[in-house]
Design a protein around this motif. Sequence first.
Motif, PDB file in Angstrom:
ATOM      1  N   HIS A 175      15.576   6.755  52.107  1.00 10.32           N
ATOM      2  CA  HIS A 175      15.036   5.775  51.157  1.00 10.32           C
ATOM      3  C   HIS A 175      15.829   4.470  51.208  1.00 10.32           C
ATOM      4  O   HIS A 175      15.250   3.390  51.177  1.00 10.32           O
ATOM      5  N   VAL A 176      17.147   4.571  51.282  1.00 10.07           N
ATOM      6  CA  VAL A 176      17.986   3.371  51.352  1.00 10.07           C
ATOM      7  C   VAL A 176      17.656   2.574  52.606  1.00 10.07           C
ATOM      8  O   VAL A 176      17.492   1.351  52.568  1.00 10.07           O
ATOM      9  N   LEU A 177      17.526   3.254  53.718  1.00  6.92           N
ATOM     10  CA  LEU A 177      17.204   2.590  54.975  1.00  6.92           C
ATOM     11  C   LEU A 177      15.810   1.961  54.905  1.00  6.92           C
ATOM     12  O   LEU A 177      15.606   0.827  55.351  1.00  6.92           O
ATOM     13  N   SER A 178      14.852   2.653  54.314  1.00  8.76           N
ATOM     14  CA  SER A 178      13.486   2.126  54.192  1.00  8.76           C
ATOM     15  C   SER A 178      13.437   0.888  53.307  1.00  8.76           C
ATOM     16  O   SER A 178      12.764  -0.087  53.627  1.00  8.76           O
ATOM     17  N   VAL A 179      14.156   0.922  52.196  1.00  7.73           N
ATOM     18  CA  VAL A 179      14.183  -0.233  51.295  1.00  7.73           C
ATOM     19  C   VAL A 179      14.828  -1.424  51.996  1.00  7.73           C
ATOM     20  O   VAL A 179      14.352  -2.561  51.889  1.00  7.73           O
ATOM     21  N   ASN A 180      15.890  -1.184  52.749  1.00  4.56           N
ATOM     22  CA  ASN A 180      16.550  -2.256  53.482  1.00  4.56           C
ATOM     23  C   ASN A 180      15.593  -2.871  54.497  1.00  4.56           C
ATOM     24  O   ASN A 180      15.486  -4.097  54.589  1.00  4.56           O
ATOM     25  N   MET A 181      14.911  -2.061  55.262  1.00  4.68           N
ATOM     26  CA  MET A 181      13.980  -2.579  56.276  1.00  4.68           C
ATOM     27  C   MET A 181      12.802  -3.306  55.626  1.00  4.68           C
ATOM     28  O   MET A 181      12.352  -4.331  56.127  1.00  4.68           O
TER      29      MET A 181
ATOM     30  N   GLY B  85      12.904  -4.864  52.763  1.00  3.59           N
ATOM     31  CA  GLY B  85      13.459  -6.134  52.295  1.00  3.59           C
ATOM     32  C   GLY B  85      13.609  -7.142  53.420  1.00  3.59           C
ATOM     33  O   GLY B  85      13.319  -8.326  53.245  1.00  3.59           O
ATOM     34  N   ASN B  86      14.035  -6.674  54.595  1.00  3.77           N
ATOM     35  CA  ASN B  86      14.136  -7.570  55.751  1.00  3.77           C
ATOM     36  C   ASN B  86      12.772  -8.110  56.153  1.00  3.77           C
ATOM     37  O   ASN B  86      12.622  -9.287  56.470  1.00  3.77           O
ATOM     38  N   THR B  87      11.775  -7.245  56.141  1.00  4.91           N
ATOM     39  CA  THR B  87      10.421  -7.658  56.536  1.00  4.91           C
ATOM     40  C   THR B  87       9.863  -8.694  55.562  1.00  4.91           C
ATOM     41  O   THR B  87       9.376  -9.744  55.971  1.00  4.91           O
ATOM     42  N   VAL B  88       9.944  -8.387  54.283  1.00  3.83           N
ATOM     43  CA  VAL B  88       9.422  -9.307  53.266  1.00  3.83           C
ATOM     44  C   VAL B  88      10.220 -10.608  53.270  1.00  3.83           C
ATOM     45  O   VAL B  88       9.650 -11.705  53.223  1.00  3.83           O
TER      46      VAL B  88
END
Length: 172
Positions: free
Chosen positions: A149-155, A157-160
């Motif tokens: 989940h942490v990795l998904s939220v980080n990615m 956030g990078n995309t947005v």
Amino acid sequence: MGDGSHPGATMARDFDQMLEKVGSYGPYQKWRIILILVPVSFFVAFTMNVLLFQTVVPEHWCHVPGRQNTTLSLEEWKALTVPRSKESDKYESCLMYEMASGDVDGTNFTASNITQGCSSGWEYDKSQFSATIATSYGWLCERAEYSHHVLSVNMAGNTVGTFFFSLIADKQ
């Protein structure tokens, strides 16, 4: 203005023509790339990949207290206290055998065939990483998805952020 062009298009065309005469890739641009873009790009790669390394879940197994009272090596202790997976023949990472101490000083142990969840924490293979987010916060077994989940939220956030910051940068 009857030809369908607007002042912005004319100004952009004039700027492009002027830039061609002045030179669009001269010493200033080369130094700017060398001094700013190359170092920034180098370090951005580290910041993007650090989260990948921090969310890694290393090989782990249940900590079973009492080994300090024996002369057993880690491998011998694991063979006694941690069951092996039937599919891969590796040690289970989230199960241990029920242990009972027969002596008052805690030196005589008996293990049963009954398995249970880790009740005293985990031990980790520290050959590659001394600590990760998953090992520091105990994101193992039933909580293992937290790391993802942490990795998904980080990615996400990078995309947005990439999309919106590039729109903001293009605003005049």
